[in-house]
Design an enzyme around this catalytic site. Structure first.
Site, mmCIF file in Angstrom:
data_model
loop_
_atom_site.group_PDB
_atom_site.id
_atom_site.type_symbol
_atom_site.label_atom_id
_atom_site.label_comp_id
_atom_site.label_asym_id
_atom_site.label_seq_id
_atom_site.Cartn_x
_atom_site.Cartn_y
_atom_site.Cartn_z
ATOM 1 N N LYS A 271 108.715 71.081 34.899
ATOM 2 C CA LYS A 271 108.550 69.817 35.628
ATOM 3 C C LYS A 271 107.762 70.086 36.917
ATOM 4 C CE LYS A 271 111.167 65.737 35.815
ATOM 5 N NZ LYS A 271 112.391 65.154 35.354
ATOM 6 N N GLU B 61 125.015 55.734 29.626
ATOM 7 C CA GLU B 61 125.712 54.671 30.353
ATOM 8 C C GLU B 61 126.903 54.143 29.563
ATOM 9 O OE1 GLU B 61 122.418 54.905 30.012
ATOM 10 O OE2 GLU B 61 121.684 55.056 32.072
ATOM 11 N N ARG C 17 122.847 48.446 29.322
ATOM 12 C CA ARG C 17 123.115 49.263 28.140
ATOM 13 C C ARG C 17 124.596 49.263 27.758
ATOM 14 N NH1 ARG C 17 119.379 53.881 26.888
ATOM 15 N NH2 ARG C 17 117.623 52.561 26.356
HETATM 16 C C1 LIG Z 1 118.899 54.241 30.136
HETATM 17 C C2 LIG Z 1 118.279 54.962 31.292
HETATM 18 N N1 LIG Z 1 119.071 55.609 32.174
HETATM 19 C C3 LIG Z 1 118.527 56.257 33.215
HETATM 20 C C4 LIG Z 1 117.172 56.279 33.393
HETATM 21 C C5 LIG Z 1 116.558 56.928 34.620
HETATM 22 N N2 LIG Z 1 115.711 58.080 34.238
HETATM 23 C C6 LIG Z 1 114.371 57.993 34.198
HETATM 24 S S1 LIG Z 1 113.665 59.415 33.733
HETATM 25 C C7 LIG Z 1 115.150 60.181 33.602
HETATM 26 C C8 LIG Z 1 115.222 61.624 33.212
HETATM 27 C C9 LIG Z 1 114.597 61.860 31.908
HETATM 28 O O1 LIG Z 1 114.689 63.214 31.621
HETATM 29 P P1 LIG Z 1 113.895 63.803 30.391
HETATM 30 O O2 LIG Z 1 113.983 62.901 29.237
HETATM 31 O O3 LIG Z 1 114.334 65.205 30.174
HETATM 32 O O4 LIG Z 1 112.380 63.748 30.871
HETATM 33 P P2 LIG Z 1 111.696 64.505 32.111
HETATM 34 O O5 LIG Z 1 111.737 63.552 33.257
HETATM 35 O O6 LIG Z 1 112.474 65.751 32.379
HETATM 36 O O7 LIG Z 1 110.316 64.770 31.657
HETATM 37 C C10 LIG Z 1 116.195 59.325 33.908
HETATM 38 C C11 LIG Z 1 117.608 59.670 33.917
HETATM 39 C C12 LIG Z 1 116.377 55.585 32.455
HETATM 40 N N3 LIG Z 1 115.051 55.525 32.568
HETATM 41 N N4 LIG Z 1 116.956 54.952 31.418
#
Ligand SMILES: Cc1ncc(C[n+]2csc(CCOP(=O)(O)OP(=O)(O)O)c2C)c(N)n1
Length: 639
Positions: free
Chosen positions: A282, A368, A396
């Site tokens: 990242k 969630e 959700r």
């Molecule tokens: C349902 C939901 N909960 C929380 C989020 C907030 N959120 C956005 S990106 C993220 C992390 C995603 O992690 P990953 O899939 O590993 O992707 P990365 O950012 O590491 O590339 C979160 C928790 C969201 N977008 N949707």
């Protein structure tokens, strides 16, 4: 931008030689960095997926082959490659391109996104549709390791393995959610990484053993058997063997050539789903990101050399910050209080509790639904769980809130950050539905504070109240009111009279109280006196006060930062109707009409919908003018 300036679509990219792709990726990375340093955005997440975007658009014939991105916050390179290079500086701004994916923005955005863990379900059914229509294109989903652990994604994995549909899943594994990824799946992916290391080591040992004359063969056999046993125990066993996926990996997610090779291999697999496991970092290339991944998932503007954020002038602390601190205060006083977040420790302010009370604080991951039922179970055991979830993400877990919490009248508290217009993150992230989806549920108490001081009082009140309760508060800075006093207990269902007088009452909910007070002051300058009520609660309403207003005022104006349909104003309309007072007083409801609210600066969007002091002033004046005209007409008729 030697190469990038000539790439206006993936077709241009595909005309390049594979040896040129790494350079394209570097140019994209520079473009993202330079742009984000100026305007801010999902910097770290997008920097980590640059080579993935290049390799995917090179290996696949997009948009004919369908590419589905999960969340879409990491897709800036995809935007750059699909004709939106020069628009990147407008990302998340009003009138600019979206920070996530939108079908109406590009034919390459095959499925809108913003919330996590949806890509596999969407891609799976696109693949099923392809087979149904006897077509032959590829369908590829790109998902992060944290989003793969989300319930929906797991449900899709379950079905994909069962149906044996031809589908390519690319796993962007950076061991990170926004915060470090949590959960058993993270452990599982770590074991895969370690097993590969073990594999390589074993390969080297095997070669050495084979080179020993005479004994070498037997030793090699023993070692190989042992290696196979260990490998099958730790290699991607569950996904591959048990759930019906083939596995390719892992691949260095920053080496475009290796990625293209792996994707081409995946294309050959025709008899079921395959997962391509790419390891990424990242914030790759950010001047500070690789040292502090956590911080750089999303950024404001920063110094391109040092990576340090450009500091904005000191303002009042954010609601999130005050929430986090107050939660810790309440946890220190009452050891039954438990803090819960669904993968948003920083976004919700629960990070402080996770640090200070690790035994009573949980980050459950992007889950969630699980979070809410987990909280419900805790309350059965006498604990007082506080679920800190963004308003938009609690959507959700609506059934869990109804079925597991409210039907059983369990003692769960919901603290909804980003209640209202979320700003640059746009339609997927605005929290405009919570009033409507909460207030119809029996048993729950629903409230919103006018400022961060009252938020502290409400948090205390929620903890003291036995039963489900929810509080929403907006994104951004508080009003700068004092927060050093111990929080006070509020009477549930009691509104606050802030200004008294005149024939007009403005009844405001949460974030709209202060703009309403300002509007009232300006109206007074024009000779229009108004009563201003801070409603505090939408459920239960302060019926006594509201009915008294209906009997004594000419006009009631309700103001809320939420959809009007089913919202706060609707609650008052219902109250009047239930008491036969609907014709006694004029009612004007201010809020968000029935349409999608775009992304952009929150103040600008609020003003667009008349939800600032000027807008409230104008609307009240107009309504008073109409009533005055009517009164004048009436007098004329009588005369
Ligand atoms: C349902 C939901 N909960 C929380 C989020 C907030 N959120 C956005 S990106 C993220 C992390 C995603 O992690 P990953 O899939 O590993 O992707 P990365 O950012 O590491 O590339 C979160 C928790 C969201 N977008 N949707």
């Amino acid at each position: 931008m030697k190469l990038l300036q000539n790439i206006n679509s993936p077709a241009d990219l595909r005309r390049l030689k594979i040896d040129q792709l790494q350079e394209v990726a570097e140019e994209i990375r520079q473009h993202i960095l330079e742009t984000m340093a100026r305007v801010g955005g999902h910097t770290g997440a997008s920097l980590g997926a640059v080579e993935l975007a290049v390799a995917l658009h090179y290996a696949f014939d997009t948009p004919h082959d369908r590419l589905v991105w999960d969340v879409g916050h990491q897709a800036y390179a995809h935007k750059i490659l699909t004709g939106r290079r020069d628009l990147l500086p407008t990302v998340k701004q009003y009138g600019g391109i979206s920070g996530f994916l939108r079908r109406d923005e590009s034919e390459y955005d095959t499925f809108g996104a913003g919330h996590a863990s949806t890509s596999l379900s969407a891609a799976l059914v696109m693949a099923i549709a392809r087979d149904h229509k006897d077509e032959d294109h590829h369908v590829v989903a790109l998902i992060g390791d944290a989003s793969l652990a989300g319930g929906m994604a797991m449900e899709a994995v379950n079905q994909a393995g069962h149906l044996k549909t031809r589908l390519i899943v690319v796993l962007n594994d950076n061991e990170m959610s926004i915060a470090p990824a949590v959960g058993a799946l993270t452990g599982y992916l770590n074991r895969i990484r370690e097993a590969h290391g073990y594999h390589r080591f074993k390969d080297e040992v095997e070669e050495t053993l084979l080179s020993i004359p005479a004994l070498g063969g037997a030793l090699h056999h023993a070692a190989k058997t042992m290696k196979d046993a260990i490998a099958s125990a730790v290699l991607p066993g569950a996904l591959v063997n048990e759930l019906g996926f083939k596995y390719i990996g892992y691949v260095d997610g920053h080496n475009v050539k290796s990625l293209v090779k792996a994707l081409n291999e995946a294309k050959q697999i025709k008899d079921g789903p395959v997962i391509v496991h790419a390891l990424t970092t990242k914030g790759k290339g950010h001047p500070a990101a690789e040292n502090d991944y956590y911080k750089w998932h999303a950024t404001g503007p920063f110094d391109l050399k040092t990576g340090k954020p450009v500091k904005s002038a000191a303002k009042a602390p954010t609601y999130t910050k005050v929430f986090g601190q107050t939660l810790c205060e309440l946890m220190a006083k009452d050891e039954k209080v438990v803090a819960l977040t669904a993968a948003m420790p920083d976004g919700t302010g629960v990070c402080d509790a996770l640090e200070r009370f690790p035994e009573r604080s949980f980050d459950v991951g992007i889950a969630e639904q699980h979070c809410v039922t987990f909280a419900a179970g805790m309350s059965v055991e006498g604990l007082k769980p506080v679920c800190a979830i963004y308003s938009t993400f609690l959507q959700r877990a609506f059934d869990q809130l109804v079925h597991d919490v409210c039907l059983q009248d369990l003692n769960v508290k919901f603290c909804l950050d980003r209640g209202g217009i979320a700003g640059g993150d746009g339609p997927t992230h605005h929290g405009l539905l919570d009033i409507a989806y909460l207030r119809g549920v029996p048993n729950i108490v629903v409230m919103a504070p006018k400022d961060e001081g009252e938020m502290r009082d409400m948090m205390f009140t929620m903890i003291e109240h036995v039963g489900p309760a929810a509080m929403r508060y907006p994104r951004g800075n508080g009003m700068g009111v004092p927060i050093d006093q111990p929080p006070q207990l509020l009477e549930i269902g009691k509104a606050e009279l802030l200004r008294d007088g005149g024939e007009v009452a403005i009844v405001a909910y949460g974030s709209m109280v202060h703009p309403s007070l300002e509007a009232a002051a300006n109206l007074a300058k024009d000779g229009i006196e108004t009563t201003v009520i801070n409603a505090r609660f939408v459920k239960p309403l302060d019926s006594a006060l509201l009915l008294a207003l209906a009997r004594t005022k000419r006009l009631i104006v309700t103001v809320e930062e939420a959809y009007l349909a089913g919202g706060f104003g609707s609650a008052i309309l219902e109250l009047l109707e239930e008491n036969g007072l609907q014709d006694k007083v004029s009612l004007v409801r201010m809020g968000i009409p029935d349409r999608i609210v775009t992304h952009g600066d929150a103040q600008l969007l609020l003003a667009k919908y008349g939800l600032d002091s000027d807008g409230i002033y104008t609307r009240v004046k107009e309504a008073v003018d109409v009533l005055d005209d009517r009164r004048a007409q009436h007098h004329k008729v009588i005369a």
